[in-house]
Design a protein around this motif. Sequence first.
Motif, PDB file in Angstrom:
ATOM      1  N   ILE A 142       0.807  -1.235   0.000  1.00  2.50           N
ATOM      2  CA  ILE A 142       0.000   0.000   0.000  1.00  2.50           C
ATOM      3  C   ILE A 142       0.837   1.280   0.000  1.00  2.50           C
ATOM      4  CG2 ILE A 142      -1.991  -1.081   1.108  1.00  2.50           C
ATOM      5  CD1 ILE A 142      -1.062   0.255   3.741  1.00  2.50           C
ATOM      6  N   GLY A 145      -0.365  -4.266  15.294  1.00  4.37           N
ATOM      7  CA  GLY A 145       1.001  -3.813  15.587  1.00  4.37           C
ATOM      8  C   GLY A 145       0.979  -2.779  16.679  1.00  4.37           C
ATOM      9  N   SER A 146       2.184  -2.512  17.215  1.00  4.16           N
ATOM     10  CA  SER A 146       2.262  -1.564  18.327  1.00  4.16           C
ATOM     11  C   SER A 146       2.937  -0.263  17.938  1.00  4.16           C
ATOM     12  CB  SER A 146       3.027  -2.214  19.481  1.00  4.16           C
ATOM     13  OG  SER A 146       4.311  -2.583  19.003  1.00  4.16           O
ATOM     14  N   GLY A 147       3.521  -0.239  16.717  1.00  5.97           N
ATOM     15  CA  GLY A 147       4.234   0.973  16.288  1.00  5.97           C
ATOM     16  C   GLY A 147       5.613   1.094  16.910  1.00  5.97           C
ATOM     17  N   ILE A 148       6.140  -0.020  17.422  1.00  6.36           N
ATOM     18  CA  ILE A 148       7.476   0.039  18.034  1.00  6.36           C
ATOM     19  C   ILE A 148       8.540  -0.511  17.104  1.00  6.36           C
ATOM     20  CG2 ILE A 148       8.873  -0.630  20.057  1.00  6.36           C
ATOM     21  CD1 ILE A 148       6.312  -1.129  21.574  1.00  6.36           C
ATOM     22  N   SER A 197       6.554   0.262  -0.908  1.00  2.00           N
ATOM     23  CA  SER A 197       7.600   0.934  -0.115  1.00  2.00           C
ATOM     24  C   SER A 197       8.924   0.220  -0.297  1.00  2.00           C
ATOM     25  CB  SER A 197       7.244   0.895   1.372  1.00  2.00           C
ATOM     26  OG  SER A 197       5.911   1.294   1.575  1.00  2.00           O
TER      27      SER A 197
HETATM   28  P1  ADP Z   1       3.961  -1.998  13.750  1.00  2.00           P
HETATM   29  O1  ADP Z   1       4.262  -2.846  14.872  1.00  2.00           O
HETATM   30  O2  ADP Z   1       2.709  -1.181  13.897  1.00  2.00           O
HETATM   31  O3  ADP Z   1       4.160  -2.596  12.427  1.00  2.00           O
HETATM   32  P2  ADP Z   1       6.223  -0.590  12.918  1.00  2.00           P
HETATM   33  O4  ADP Z   1       7.039   0.409  13.643  1.00  2.00           O
HETATM   34  O5  ADP Z   1       6.916  -1.749  12.434  1.00  2.00           O
HETATM   35  O6  ADP Z   1       5.022  -0.897  13.867  1.00  2.00           O
HETATM   36  O7  ADP Z   1       5.541   0.147  11.718  1.00  2.00           O
HETATM   37  C1  ADP Z   1       4.962   1.359  11.955  1.00  2.00           C
HETATM   38  C2  ADP Z   1       3.937   1.713  10.876  1.00  2.00           C
HETATM   39  O8  ADP Z   1       4.591   1.946   9.619  1.00  2.00           O
HETATM   40  C3  ADP Z   1       2.990   0.684  10.556  1.00  2.00           C
HETATM   41  O9  ADP Z   1       1.912   0.669  11.481  1.00  2.00           O
HETATM   42  C4  ADP Z   1       2.547   1.041   9.186  1.00  2.00           C
HETATM   43  O10 ADP Z   1       1.574   2.003   9.246  1.00  2.00           O
HETATM   44  C5  ADP Z   1       3.773   1.599   8.562  1.00  2.00           C
HETATM   45  N1  ADP Z   1       4.546   0.605   7.718  1.00  2.00           N
HETATM   46  C6  ADP Z   1       5.660  -0.066   8.074  1.00  2.00           C
HETATM   47  N2  ADP Z   1       6.117  -0.820   7.042  1.00  2.00           N
HETATM   48  C7  ADP Z   1       5.262  -0.615   6.015  1.00  2.00           C
HETATM   49  C8  ADP Z   1       5.193  -1.095   4.670  1.00  2.00           C
HETATM   50  N3  ADP Z   1       6.079  -1.958   4.184  1.00  2.00           N
HETATM   51  N4  ADP Z   1       4.173  -0.662   3.887  1.00  2.00           N
HETATM   52  C9  ADP Z   1       3.275   0.205   4.385  1.00  2.00           C
HETATM   53  N5  ADP Z   1       3.269   0.726   5.639  1.00  2.00           N
HETATM   54  C10 ADP Z   1       4.258   0.285   6.452  1.00  2.00           C
END
Ligand code: ADP
Length: 734
Positions: free
Chosen positions: A638, A665-668, A694
């Motif tokens: 996406i 997810g936790s955003g960490i 991405s």
């Molecule tokens: P989470 O545990 O929520 O995945 P991350 O820190 O790994 O936390 O990722 C943070 C946010 O970044 C995600 O919630 C998502 O919105 C975005 N994200 C990370 N990787 C991708 C990706 N490959 N494609 C799209 N959005 C991504």
Amino acid sequence: MKLKIVYVFSLFFIVFSTMGAGLKNSTYKYGLFIQYDQNIVKFILALFLLILLLTNIILLVNIKRRKIAEKAQGESEERLRTLINGMPDFVLFKDEAGKWMEINDSLIKMFKLGRTDYKGKSDAELAEYKPALKELIEKLVVYDEQAWISKSNVNFEEFIMTADGSRRLMDFTTVPLFHADGSRKGIMVLGRDITDRKHTKDALQKNEEVLRATLNATADGIMVVTNDRKVFDFNPLFQRMWRIPQSLICTFDERLLLDYVSTQLEKPEVFREWVEECYNVYKTDSFTVYFKDGRIYEVHSEPLVKKNVVEGRVWSYKDITVRKRIEKELSESEERYRRLVELSPDAIYMSVDGVNIFSNIAGAKLLGVDDPKELIGKPILGYVYYDYYDSSNKKLRSINGDKTVLPLIEEKLIKKDGGIVDIEVASTSFEYKGKTAILSVVRDVSERKRTEELKKKMEENSKLLMEAIEYDKLKTEFFANISYEFRTPLNIILGAQQLFDYVLKDIVDGENKQKIEKYLKIMKQNCYRLLRLVNNLIDITRIDAGFFNIQLKNRDIVNIVEEITLSVAEYIENKGIHLLFDTDVEEKLMACDADKIERIMLNLLSNATKFTEPGDSIEVTIEDKGDRVAISVRDTGIGIPADKQQIIFERFRQVDKSFIRNHEGSGIGLSIVKSLVELHKGDIKLESEWGEGSKFIIELPVLVLPDELEAEIVDNTYQSKIERINVEFSDIYL
Ligand code: ADP
């Protein structure tokens, strides 16, 4: 009388005899005529009578002459006496024996003597007779003696006491008089009262001495020049000031002096022109001369007027070098102060009797006035905010006399437009044109007041912040503690669940078995998810506390990345996503922490899987850049909007909360990835386009450690790789 009788008798006899002789044959009965020739007798008789007559006449003439002479002498004596008596000087005649013979009226008056009572008296007799004369007599007698001996006039001055008791200074002259044979005739004493003349002379002399002393002591050089340009007088300072040699000054020629001094001047011709003008025009004038060596003299010229006649000029010269220098310095300093006052950023006002007499530009600006002149003549209290009016008034009244210093106070002023300005004012008083003036330095402190308020607010905020940080710390500590507490039961649950799996294998197939397997899987997955969250929380706490270290060892990075990619291939492909791995280098040895690289890769791959749909693809590539290695994870999912591309690396930040439902997810994760990359001295970049996918690019520096520095890897993780993958991929519902 006798002579007259003789004369008359003789005359009668002659007439009678002549008559007798003339008559011939006369019958006189006188004997002589009768006895002798009558004519001869008559003739002889007539002759005798004639001689007698002539003798008588001569005698009479002589008597007459003597009488005339005697009369003349008497008159002359009278005149002389009158003259002598009329003299203001006193006159005294003594005879050869020293007896007083004559004195004039002056002496009589001076000692209140009688007209004749002194006559014929000796000095001693007179001194006894008239004690008032005693002092005079005693003094004169000494000089009488000198005059007799020297046979010449003796002149001397003596103080004497007169009869009226006044002390007079007399100028005496004693004149000895001698007979033709040299014997003493008498002595004459003349005395002149010179008391007043002496006083005048003394006063004149004193005046002259004072004048001379003044001339010599004066701080100015002075020269007096006559009309014919001759130096009449000068003081020593004049000569010194113009450095005139003695030989030149002795010429007394003013023109020569002018020639000489002109050589010392900067503009001699101008000075000479002025000097000539002074001589030609009757005027009093001053001129400033500048010397080549820096001296500056002020020259003043004034006509010398005696009884309305100009007889020359008086020149005075004043050395004003120091004064001029001070004046210059003063004017420069004044200028500096003026500029300082003008350009001062603080407002400066001066007032007398409560009325403003000066304002600088800043003063006008402070009150919102264009021109400082607008403020002149205005009452200073008119600008004071009414709350401060009384205190200001009181303060101004307390200023009494010179040099009163008022302490710094805060007030408010009203601007021309009605605006209010916070000020700080310091005032002092000084003497100005005989009055007490007040100087006020006013500073606009509105800004400072605002800053102070802001600072106060900031302090409050920072206090709140500190409290928040402290609270956050407590929260983190609580998370860490609770995470550790969560992990133990979770692992126990996981262990129990594995045991279930193991036991379930031996159970015969059936509907329940499938159900149990399904729920066990759900349990397992959620345990992993909880474990992932707990692990992430623990890691983040350790990173924050600075306890998260990496253990570097020289490893083949290509192999590490490739292996971890391949190990998740099944997960990914099961989701219908294509996984590609590509590298431009077969092997790249570098110092890295393999566990952490795996963690990074698992996180990026799990994210890529989470945010892609079946049919999309994920591509892992390794690029060898020599001293750096670039590892990228690209997906066709996406994508991430541009404005969110930076924040996703921050803790707990996610692109859109609404996605959470689909993508747990936790955003960490990414914040831990970033920290791990940075621990390897590398960096992480994101290239993404919303809806297009991405690409996360990690660049790590290629460093190879010498053997002895390689870390002794202690594997303190009790999770297997499969388990670690399961944990990282636990968010993805398979
Ligand atoms: P989470 O545990 O929520 O995945 P991350 O820190 O790994 O936390 O990722 C943070 C946010 O970044 C995600 O919630 C998502 O919105 C975005 N994200 C990370 N990787 C991708 C990706 N490959 N494609 C799209 N959005 C991504």
